[in-house]
Design a protein around this motif. Structure first.
Motif, PDB file in Angstrom:
ATOM      1  N   PHE A 103       0.832  -1.212   0.000  1.00 12.98           N
ATOM      2  CA  PHE A 103       0.000   0.000   0.000  1.00 12.98           C
ATOM      3  C   PHE A 103       0.867   1.263   0.000  1.00 12.98           C
ATOM      4  O   PHE A 103       0.692   2.152  -0.854  1.00 12.98           O
ATOM      5  CB  PHE A 103      -0.894  -0.056   1.237  1.00 12.98           C
ATOM      6  N   TYR A 104       1.804   1.344   0.924  1.00 12.09           N
ATOM      7  CA  TYR A 104       2.614   2.561   1.053  1.00 12.09           C
ATOM      8  C   TYR A 104       3.715   2.652  -0.003  1.00 12.09           C
ATOM      9  O   TYR A 104       3.979   3.739  -0.532  1.00 12.09           O
ATOM     10  CB  TYR A 104       3.201   2.668   2.458  1.00 12.09           C
ATOM     11  N   VAL A 105       4.363   1.547  -0.315  1.00 12.40           N
ATOM     12  CA  VAL A 105       5.432   1.598  -1.324  1.00 12.40           C
ATOM     13  C   VAL A 105       4.850   1.954  -2.687  1.00 12.40           C
ATOM     14  O   VAL A 105       5.451   2.724  -3.449  1.00 12.40           O
ATOM     15  CB  VAL A 105       6.228   0.271  -1.354  1.00 12.40           C
ATOM     16  N   ASP A 106       3.676   1.449  -3.006  1.00 12.21           N
ATOM     17  CA  ASP A 106       3.022   1.829  -4.256  1.00 12.21           C
ATOM     18  C   ASP A 106       2.809   3.335  -4.317  1.00 12.21           C
ATOM     19  O   ASP A 106       3.107   3.970  -5.334  1.00 12.21           O
ATOM     20  CB  ASP A 106       1.680   1.106  -4.394  1.00 12.21           C
ATOM     21  N   ALA A 107       2.295   3.927  -3.242  1.00 17.26           N
ATOM     22  CA  ALA A 107       2.045   5.372  -3.225  1.00 17.26           C
ATOM     23  C   ALA A 107       3.345   6.165  -3.372  1.00 17.26           C
ATOM     24  O   ALA A 107       3.405   7.148  -4.125  1.00 17.26           O
ATOM     25  CB  ALA A 107       1.333   5.757  -1.936  1.00 17.26           C
ATOM     26  N   LEU A 108       4.377   5.743  -2.681  1.00 17.34           N
ATOM     27  CA  LEU A 108       5.671   6.433  -2.750  1.00 17.34           C
ATOM     28  C   LEU A 108       6.265   6.341  -4.150  1.00 17.34           C
ATOM     29  O   LEU A 108       6.756   7.338  -4.704  1.00 17.34           O
ATOM     30  CB  LEU A 108       6.625   5.843  -1.713  1.00 17.34           C
ATOM     31  N   GLU A 109       6.232   5.153  -4.728  1.00 11.79           N
ATOM     32  CA  GLU A 109       6.777   4.966  -6.078  1.00 11.79           C
ATOM     33  C   GLU A 109       5.998   5.791  -7.102  1.00 11.79           C
ATOM     34  O   GLU A 109       6.604   6.391  -8.005  1.00 11.79           O
ATOM     35  CB  GLU A 109       6.729   3.487  -6.474  1.00 11.79           C
ATOM     36  N   ARG A 110       4.674   5.814  -6.993  1.00 10.56           N
ATOM     37  CA  ARG A 110       3.853   6.569  -7.948  1.00 10.56           C
ATOM     38  C   ARG A 110       4.210   8.055  -7.895  1.00 10.56           C
ATOM     39  O   ARG A 110       4.355   8.693  -8.940  1.00 10.56           O
ATOM     40  CB  ARG A 110       2.364   6.362  -7.650  1.00 10.56           C
ATOM     41  N   GLU A 111       4.315   8.595  -6.692  1.00 12.09           N
ATOM     42  CA  GLU A 111       4.650  10.024  -6.580  1.00 12.09           C
ATOM     43  C   GLU A 111       6.026  10.298  -7.152  1.00 12.09           C
ATOM     44  O   GLU A 111       6.228  11.286  -7.873  1.00 12.09           O
ATOM     45  CB  GLU A 111       4.575  10.457  -5.106  1.00 12.09           C
ATOM     46  N   LEU A 112       6.998   9.444  -6.880  1.00 11.37           N
ATOM     47  CA  LEU A 112       8.356   9.645  -7.374  1.00 11.37           C
ATOM     48  C   LEU A 112       8.397   9.622  -8.903  1.00 11.37           C
ATOM     49  O   LEU A 112       9.129  10.398  -9.526  1.00 11.37           O
ATOM     50  CB  LEU A 112       9.291   8.576  -6.800  1.00 11.37           C
ATOM     51  N   ARG A 113       7.588   8.762  -9.510  1.00 14.97           N
ATOM     52  CA  ARG A 113       7.530   8.681 -10.980  1.00 14.97           C
ATOM     53  C   ARG A 113       6.722   9.820 -11.593  1.00 14.97           C
ATOM     54  O   ARG A 113       6.745  10.009 -12.808  1.00 14.97           O
ATOM     55  CB  ARG A 113       6.881   7.360 -11.416  1.00 14.97           C
ATOM     56  N   GLY A 114       5.959  10.540 -10.776  1.00 12.23           N
ATOM     57  CA  GLY A 114       5.091  11.592 -11.293  1.00 12.23           C
ATOM     58  C   GLY A 114       3.743  11.069 -11.750  1.00 12.23           C
ATOM     59  O   GLY A 114       3.023  11.762 -12.468  1.00 12.23           O
ATOM     60  N   ASP A 115       3.389   9.853 -11.320  1.00  7.03           N
ATOM     61  CA  ASP A 115       2.102   9.264 -11.686  1.00  7.03           C
ATOM     62  C   ASP A 115       1.013   9.735 -10.725  1.00  7.03           C
ATOM     63  O   ASP A 115       1.285  10.162  -9.604  1.00  7.03           O
ATOM     64  CB  ASP A 115       2.178   7.739 -11.627  1.00  7.03           C
ATOM     65  N   VAL A 116      -0.225   9.609 -11.144  1.00  5.61           N
ATOM     66  CA  VAL A 116      -1.351   9.926 -10.278  1.00  5.61           C
ATOM     67  C   VAL A 116      -1.468   8.840  -9.204  1.00  5.61           C
ATOM     68  O   VAL A 116      -0.993   7.714  -9.394  1.00  5.61           O
ATOM     69  CB  VAL A 116      -2.674  10.036 -11.072  1.00  5.61           C
TER      70      VAL A 116
ATOM     71  N   CYS B  89      -6.775   2.430  -4.028  1.00  4.25           N
ATOM     72  CA  CYS B  89      -5.681   2.089  -3.118  1.00  4.25           C
ATOM     73  C   CYS B  89      -6.024   0.926  -2.192  1.00  4.25           C
ATOM     74  O   CYS B  89      -5.133   0.272  -1.650  1.00  4.25           O
ATOM     75  CB  CYS B  89      -5.269   3.309  -2.300  1.00  4.25           C
ATOM     76  N   TYR B  90      -7.319   0.645  -2.033  1.00  2.00           N
ATOM     77  CA  TYR B  90      -7.718  -0.443  -1.135  1.00  2.00           C
ATOM     78  C   TYR B  90      -7.576  -1.823  -1.780  1.00  2.00           C
ATOM     79  O   TYR B  90      -7.824  -2.836  -1.125  1.00  2.00           O
ATOM     80  CB  TYR B  90      -9.155  -0.225  -0.663  1.00  2.00           C
ATOM     81  N   VAL B  91      -7.159  -1.853  -3.035  1.00  2.00           N
ATOM     82  CA  VAL B  91      -6.986  -3.131  -3.720  1.00  2.00           C
ATOM     83  C   VAL B  91      -5.975  -4.019  -2.982  1.00  2.00           C
ATOM     84  O   VAL B  91      -6.078  -5.244  -3.016  1.00  2.00           O
ATOM     85  CB  VAL B  91      -6.550  -2.910  -5.195  1.00  2.00           C
ATOM     86  N   PHE B  92      -5.025  -3.376  -2.300  1.00  2.00           N
ATOM     87  CA  PHE B  92      -3.989  -4.136  -1.610  1.00  2.00           C
ATOM     88  C   PHE B  92      -4.528  -4.887  -0.390  1.00  2.00           C
ATOM     89  O   PHE B  92      -3.855  -5.758   0.154  1.00  2.00           O
ATOM     90  CB  PHE B  92      -2.847  -3.211  -1.199  1.00  2.00           C
TER      91      PHE B  92
END
Length: 193
Positions: free
Chosen positions: A59-72, A77-80
């Motif tokens: 859940f958290y690593v996905d959010a961090l990676e998305r922001e770093l890549r510039g993705d929305v 997010c509850y899929v995890f």
């Protein structure tokens, strides 16, 4: 080392992977029935607690990676958490935890002190907005908290809980040398000197 806070976060990511590795060597000695056996803790078994650590890491690593890549942010997010215990087999659980631990290390390798205030958004209801620093700090604390519960639950089995506090002091390098060899790391890789 000219990025002291980012470097510390990177060492925390390494520490997280090391502690998970060391803990898995202990709980990996348990049978499937022992892993699933009811225990007195926040979660009802060792297996349930390990799955919670994993799904929250996703859940958290996905959010961090998305922001770093510039993705929305992830639109769901509850899929995890759709499956509370996605893994019941020890080997699968270990494999997936190692994978997300490596992702977290790779993420932290890209950080710079000046950018730790960048905001990360998780599309919860309501949306969660935290800086990279605060989200990582929460994630590390979450991992420590629940690993401690697994550690305590191991005390009710025949398996001796491992030491999980021998990572940071230089004088304790010998106590983690075997784990570092198993992980393919060196002290220089982690500490930069």
């Amino acid at each position: 080392m000219n990025q002291p806070l980012s470097h510390h976060l990177l060492t925390m990511a390494y520490q997280n992977a090391w502690a998970n590795h060391r803990l898995a060597k202990a709980w990996g000695q348990l049978s499937a029935s022992e892993l699933a056996a009811p225990r007195v803790s926040f979660f009802p078994s060792i297996c349930a607690t390990l799955n919670h650590i994993l799904t929250c890491d996703w859940f958290y690593v996905d959010a961090l990676e998305r922001e770093l890549r510039g993705d929305v942010p992830h639109p769901d997010c509850y899929v995890f958490f759709k499956d509370e215990q996605p893994f019941t087999h020890a080997d699968d659980l270990k494999h997936e935890q190692v994978s997300v631990d490596r992702r977290l290390i790779a993420y932290c390798e890209q950080l710079r002190d000046a950018d730790l205030g960048q905001m990360v958004t998780i599309a919860r209801d309501p949306p969660q907005h935290d800086s990279r620093l605060r989200m990582l700090s929460h994630l590390f604390e979450h991992q420590i908290h629940h690993r401690g519960q697994v550690h305590a639950m191991l005390s009710g089995t025949s398996v001796k809980p491992p030491q999980l506090d021998e990572f940071f002091c230089a004088g304790e390098a010998g106590l983690r040398a075997q784990d570092f060899a198993e992980l393919g790391w060196t002290e220089e890789l982690v500490w930069g000197h």
